[in-house]
Enzyme design. Structure first.
Site, short mmCIF file in Angstrom:
data_model
loop_
_atom_site.label_atom_id
_atom_site.label_comp_id
_atom_site.label_asym_id
_atom_site.label_seq_id
_atom_site.Cartn_x
_atom_site.Cartn_y
_atom_site.Cartn_z
N ASP A 9 0.86 -1.19 0.00
CA ASP A 9 0.00 0.00 0.00
C ASP A 9 0.90 1.24 0.00
O ASP A 9 1.66 1.46 0.95
CB ASP A 9 -0.88 -0.05 1.27
N ASP A 111 -2.93 2.27 -6.28
CA ASP A 111 -1.84 2.33 -5.29
C ASP A 111 -1.79 1.13 -4.34
O ASP A 111 -1.16 1.20 -3.30
CB ASP A 111 -1.93 3.63 -4.49
N GLU A 112 -2.47 0.05 -4.68
CA GLU A 112 -2.45 -1.14 -3.82
C GLU A 112 -2.30 -2.41 -4.65
O GLU A 112 -2.96 -2.56 -5.68
CB GLU A 112 -3.78 -1.27 -3.07
#
Length: 404
Positions: A9, A111-112
């Site tokens: 993350d 973003d993960e």
DNA sequence: TCTGGGGTCCTAGGACCC
DNA sequence: TCTGGGGTCCTAGGACCC
């Protein structure tokens, strides 16, 4: 065999990536070190906080605050516009680095990522691999990540959400009582602001309370969702890391208007502009839509939507526009002030599954060729180079962004 | 005070058929 | 004339995620 899962993350992704890009362009300041946010544009009525620096957080600024609120909390706040091209670039860099560890990567959002490391660990431990990735991302890409380490996706995700930024946490099943059960239920993945108060009324306040509640009671009250949150509270999740690229289930575009609108002709023009973007993406996936959905939001934030079935699966701008226009006419009540208009296509199927239809006529072939020609020009010269009726002035009015 | 945009999945209720 | 259930398909809206 027990799975070995990492959840990566990126810390304050939009803001960190903007900071890295600015430094690369020669900026003297690192916006991660000052009170700063990435936000929308207030003049376009999309003024909310999308990401914040740790310094901004110290002022009590939270994601999804309005920029107006954020500025009251911190008058010195520096505000930067969002730029999805930059985010895509850094997201891809991260993905390329992670590919050196496994190809079983699920890109859960920009973003993960989830990594399934089960068959990629030789003699090293999962935690050691996490440490190596953590260090390399910081040194080679210039931003920090949190990493969650566990045996399933849910626990890895919960773990990466513990203390931030720049941290690695494990949350193995035996650690659940100690690390997860004392947390408030609002911290549990998939428990949002509607369900949390209902659980509070049932005297369920921590994840541990939820874990120990009779599953039958939860099922009765919340249906399938009730079973799922009970399993999550107990750390149960047997879903696989989805590393194969899947087609989208639906594609949509919507826009909050700079000013409320009551003129249906304007709404129709906007609808066409939105549909052009939707069908362009649809065609680039080689997919056809079976249903169209038009959404309106009034100035009082009341949402309505109407959906309709297309006569046959299609990706044609014209076909979809004709249907959408009918739906808009059905639902739009005179004089109602519209704040947002959106369109989405659903029940997508691949072009190969297309049944040759009785209705497929010469006219449709012509439309298909026209769409294809326009798409090719867009690919060559940029999305906004060629447009249909009315698009230019609408594009200017909304400052429609180029899409990649 | 002002409240984005892009998704996925689920549910309730109506229409229709047997 | 008034009465059943079960199954399927469809739509509107809600909840949640990042």
């Amino acid at each position: 065999m027990e799975k070995q899962i990492l959840h990566i993350d990126v810390n304050n992704a939009f803001l960190s990536w903007t900071a890295v890009e600015m430094l690369k362009q020669g900026s003297q300041i690192d916006i991660r070190q000052i009170p700063a946010i990435i936000g929308g544009d207030e003049s376009k009525r999309s003024g909310i906080v999308l990401a914040k620096s740790m310094k901004a957080k110290e002022f009590g600024i939270r994601t999804a605050d309005t920029i107006y609120q954020a500025k009251i909390k911190c008058p010195n706040l520096k505000i930067f516009a969002s730029d999805f091209k930059i985010y895509r670039k850094y997201s891809d860099k991260l993905y390329q680095l992670l590919l050196q560890y496994t190809d079983k990567i699920e890109r859960f959002s920009i973003d993960e990522c989830f990594l399934d490391m089960t068959y990629y660990l030789m003699k090293d431990s999962l935690l050691n691999k996490a440490k190596e990735i953590h260090k390399r991302v910081k040194e080679e890409l210039g931003f920090t990540v949190n990493i969650g380490v566990s045996n399933n996706k849910l626990l890895a995700k919960m773990a990466s959400d513990f203390e931030k930024p720049d941290k690695i946490h494990t949350l193995y099943p035996q650690e659940i009582p100690e690390k997860m059960w004392n947390l408030p239920i609002s911290e549990l993945f998939m428990l949002g602001k509607k369900t949390v108060p209902k659980l509070y009324n049932m005297q369920i306040k921590t994840i541990g309370d939820l874990a120990k509640t009779d599953q039958k009671i939860l099922e009765k009250k919340f249906g399938k969702h009730g079973i799922m949150i009970w399993e999550y509270a107990n750390g149960i999740d047997d879903t696989e890391v989805k590393y194969e690229k899947e087609n989208p289930k639906g594609i949509g575009n919507s826009i909050t208007l700079p000013e409320n609108i009551t003129d249906i002709k304007k709404l129709e023009e906007l609808l066409l502009a939105l549909i052009e973007q939707v069908t362009y993406r649809l065609r680039s996936y080689h997919l056809l839509a079976n249903t169209v959905n038009v959404q309106l939001r009034t100035k009082d934030f009341e949402d309505t939507s109407h959906q309709g079935k297309l006569d046959y699966p299609t990706a044609s701008t014209k076909e979809i526009y004709q249907k959408a226009k009918k739906l808009l006419e059905q639902m739009y009540k005179k004089q109602i002030e519209i704040r947002l208009i959106g369109v989405r296509v659903d029940h997508l199927q691949s072009k190969e599954e297309q049944q040759l239809s009785f209705f497929e006529s010469k006219e449709n072939e012509k439309q298909e060729k026209l769409d294809k020609t326009i798409d090719e020009l867009k690919q060559k010269y940029g999305y906004n180079v060629i447009t249909r009726a009315g698009k230019m002035k609408i594009g200017k009015m909304l400052k429609l962004k180029d899409i990649e």
